[in-house]
Design a protein around this motif. Structure first.
Motif, mmCIF file in Angstrom:
data_model
loop_
_atom_site.group_PDB
_atom_site.id
_atom_site.type_symbol
_atom_site.label_atom_id
_atom_site.label_comp_id
_atom_site.label_asym_id
_atom_site.label_seq_id
_atom_site.Cartn_x
_atom_site.Cartn_y
_atom_site.Cartn_z
ATOM 1 N N ASP A 110 -39.722 -11.278 46.939
ATOM 2 C CA ASP A 110 -41.050 -10.942 46.423
ATOM 3 C C ASP A 110 -41.165 -11.510 45.012
ATOM 4 O O ASP A 110 -40.265 -12.223 44.544
ATOM 5 N N ASP A 111 -42.248 -11.173 44.320
ATOM 6 C CA ASP A 111 -42.445 -11.724 42.985
ATOM 7 C C ASP A 111 -41.662 -10.941 41.933
ATOM 8 O O ASP A 111 -41.030 -9.908 42.227
ATOM 9 N N ILE A 112 -41.691 -11.443 40.716
ATOM 10 C CA ILE A 112 -40.900 -10.857 39.629
ATOM 11 C C ILE A 112 -41.377 -9.447 39.298
ATOM 12 O O ILE A 112 -40.568 -8.543 39.065
ATOM 13 N N LYS A 151 -45.954 -13.630 38.908
ATOM 14 C CA LYS A 151 -46.274 -13.632 40.335
ATOM 15 C C LYS A 151 -45.398 -14.606 41.129
ATOM 16 O O LYS A 151 -45.591 -14.804 42.323
ATOM 17 N N THR A 152 -44.416 -15.205 40.463
ATOM 18 C CA THR A 152 -43.527 -16.152 41.133
ATOM 19 C C THR A 152 -42.598 -15.436 42.105
ATOM 20 O O THR A 152 -41.906 -14.487 41.742
ATOM 21 N N ASN A 153 -42.591 -15.885 43.357
ATOM 22 C CA ASN A 153 -41.684 -15.334 44.358
ATOM 23 C C ASN A 153 -40.290 -15.913 44.136
ATOM 24 O O ASN A 153 -40.122 -17.130 44.043
ATOM 25 N N ILE A 154 -39.300 -15.040 44.055
ATOM 26 C CA ILE A 154 -37.946 -15.492 43.713
ATOM 27 C C ILE A 154 -37.068 -15.728 44.939
ATOM 28 O O ILE A 154 -35.908 -16.126 44.806
ATOM 29 N N GLY A 155 -37.608 -15.483 46.147
ATOM 30 C CA GLY A 155 -36.849 -15.739 47.364
ATOM 31 C C GLY A 155 -35.891 -14.609 47.717
ATOM 32 O O GLY A 155 -35.715 -13.654 46.947
ATOM 33 N N GLU A 156 -35.290 -14.728 48.876
ATOM 34 C CA GLU A 156 -34.358 -13.712 49.361
ATOM 35 C C GLU A 156 -33.184 -13.568 48.409
ATOM 36 O O GLU A 156 -32.477 -14.526 48.109
ATOM 37 N N ASN A 157 -33.010 -12.336 47.894
ATOM 38 C CA ASN A 157 -31.950 -12.050 46.925
ATOM 39 C C ASN A 157 -31.996 -12.976 45.716
ATOM 40 O O ASN A 157 -30.959 -13.301 45.130
ATOM 41 N N GLY A 158 -33.201 -13.423 45.356
ATOM 42 C CA GLY A 158 -33.360 -14.233 44.154
ATOM 43 C C GLY A 158 -32.764 -15.615 44.258
ATOM 44 O O GLY A 158 -32.309 -16.177 43.260
ATOM 45 N N ILE A 169 -32.946 -10.111 35.724
ATOM 46 C CA ILE A 169 -33.973 -9.384 36.474
ATOM 47 C C ILE A 169 -33.497 -7.946 36.707
ATOM 48 O O ILE A 169 -34.252 -6.978 36.545
ATOM 49 N N ALA A 170 -32.229 -7.806 37.082
ATOM 50 C CA ALA A 170 -31.672 -6.473 37.323
ATOM 51 C C ALA A 170 -31.668 -5.639 36.052
ATOM 52 O O ALA A 170 -31.951 -4.433 36.073
ATOM 53 N N LEU A 171 -31.354 -6.263 34.932
ATOM 54 C CA LEU A 171 -31.372 -5.551 33.658
ATOM 55 C C LEU A 171 -32.794 -5.149 33.274
ATOM 56 O O LEU A 171 -33.029 -4.037 32.801
ATOM 57 N N ALA A 172 -33.747 -6.044 33.495
ATOM 58 C CA ALA A 172 -35.145 -5.722 33.208
ATOM 59 C C ALA A 172 -35.592 -4.526 34.051
ATOM 60 O O ALA A 172 -36.328 -3.654 33.575
ATOM 61 N N ARG A 173 -35.148 -4.485 35.299
ATOM 62 C CA ARG A 173 -35.469 -3.343 36.171
ATOM 63 C C ARG A 173 -34.928 -2.050 35.576
ATOM 64 O O ARG A 173 -35.608 -1.015 35.567
ATOM 65 N N ALA A 174 -33.703 -2.102 35.067
ATOM 66 C CA ALA A 174 -33.101 -0.910 34.458
ATOM 67 C C ALA A 174 -33.870 -0.481 33.215
ATOM 68 O O ALA A 174 -34.137 0.707 33.011
ATOM 69 N N PHE A 175 -34.239 -1.440 32.369
ATOM 70 C CA PHE A 175 -34.981 -1.108 31.160
ATOM 71 C C PHE A 175 -36.355 -0.533 31.497
ATOM 72 O O PHE A 175 -36.832 0.386 30.837
ATOM 73 N N TYR A 176 -36.981 -1.071 32.540
ATOM 74 C CA TYR A 176 -38.313 -0.598 32.930
ATOM 75 C C TYR A 176 -38.262 0.863 33.395
ATOM 76 O O TYR A 176 -39.204 1.618 33.182
ATOM 77 N N ARG A 177 -37.175 1.251 34.020
ATOM 78 C CA ARG A 177 -37.033 2.617 34.548
ATOM 79 C C ARG A 177 -36.778 3.655 33.460
ATOM 80 O O ARG A 177 -36.603 4.838 33.748
ATOM 81 N N ASP A 178 -36.744 3.248 32.195
ATOM 82 C CA ASP A 178 -36.390 4.168 31.108
ATOM 83 C C ASP A 178 -35.006 4.758 31.337
ATOM 84 O O ASP A 178 -34.764 5.959 31.148
ATOM 85 N N THR A 179 -34.118 3.903 31.746
ATOM 86 C CA THR A 179 -32.742 4.317 32.003
ATOM 87 C C THR A 179 -32.115 4.945 30.765
ATOM 88 O O THR A 179 -32.279 4.456 29.655
#
Length: 265
Positions: A110-112, A151-158, A169-179
């Motif tokens: 999916d996208d970023i 909106k860029t699709n990063i493909g299966e498993n990036g 990307i994984a780190l950004a996900r963690a930061f977004y979650r207010d980890t």
């Protein structure tokens, strides 16, 4: 959804820790194993600190992190949050403030935006917060160069990204979650030295706000940690700041010598 979450959290008396996380006399044995993978683990992690687990493969680093994240349950001993044993009904809330970033991560085809705001519907996403997470993870330059940006699709498993970009990307996900508790399990291993240095510097900005546990091989990752735990055969062999371990641990000095030659422990 959020109102229900906080109502339930209040019902369990769960609170976000503000003092420390501890493992006390923790033992762990994998199912169908006769031997303990972890033996008498005692450690204290002050909230807001940056610590590291080092040691050879199979020494117990990741298993200990999994106990802290409550992905595994101690065979004996306990996980304590601010001196209170974490109850079974509180695990879901504890894990909601924790993030685990391994060396090999799973990403959506999916996208970023969807990968950073993982699990949220489009109307639930906060774009300004997504950009804050992107900047913290050193991704801004990459995204600005992409033809479709967020909106860029990063493909299966990036698959359309490099290993280092996937990690960020994984780190950004963690930061977004207010980890509040961030475990980086060799998460910088795919990064070149320059990118890793930039990322570590960005993580420093969160000192005091996020408790960070590095399971690390690179010397540059652990050198400035508040405390380093050295594991050997399922036990904590020694602990202390970098300089202290150099003084008191022959095996730590040996790892440093190997690191100087290969850039990894």
């Amino acid at each position: 959804k959020n109102r229900n979450f906080y109502k339930k959290k209040s019902d369990t008396n769960f609170h976000i820790p503000n003092k420390k996380i501890s493992l006390e006399s923790a033992y762990y044995k994998f199912p169908f194993s006769n031997d303990y993978a972890l033996k008498n683990i005692n450690l204290t992690i002050p909230i807001g600190s940056k610590i590291a687990f080092v040691g050879k493969s199979g020494s117990g680093k990741t298993t200990t992190a999994n106990l802290i994240l409550s992905l595994l349950e101690t065979s004996s001993g306990a996980l304590l949050i601010d001196d209170e044993i974490l109850k079974e009904e509180e695990i879901i809330y504890w894990q909601s403030i924790c993030s685990y970033v391994p060396q090999n991560i799973n990403l959506l085809n999916d996208d970023i935006i969807s990968n950073i705001a993982y699990g949220l519907k489009e109307k639930e996403r906060d774009l300004s917060k997504i950009w804050e997470a992107i900047k913290a993870a050193q991704l801004e330059e990459l995204i600005l160069k992409l033809p479709n940006g967020l909106k860029t699709n990063i493909g299966e498993n990036g698959i359309r990204l490099s290993g280092g970009q996937r990690q960020r990307i994984a780190l950004a996900r963690a930061f977004y979650r207010d980890t509040k508790i961030l475990v980086l399990d060799e998460a910088t291993s795919s990064l070149d030295n320059k990118t890793e240095a930039a990322l570590i510097n960005s993580v420093k900005m969160f000192k005091g706000k996020i408790t960070i546990i590095f399971i690390a091989h690179r010397l540059s990752t652990v050198k400035e940690c508040d405390c380093i735990y050295e594991f050997e055969m399922g036990e904590i062999k020694s602990s202390g700041k970098y300089e202290e371990l150099i003084e008191k641990s022959n095996s730590f000095r040996e790892m440093i010598n190997i690191n100087n030659k290969k850039d990894i422990f």
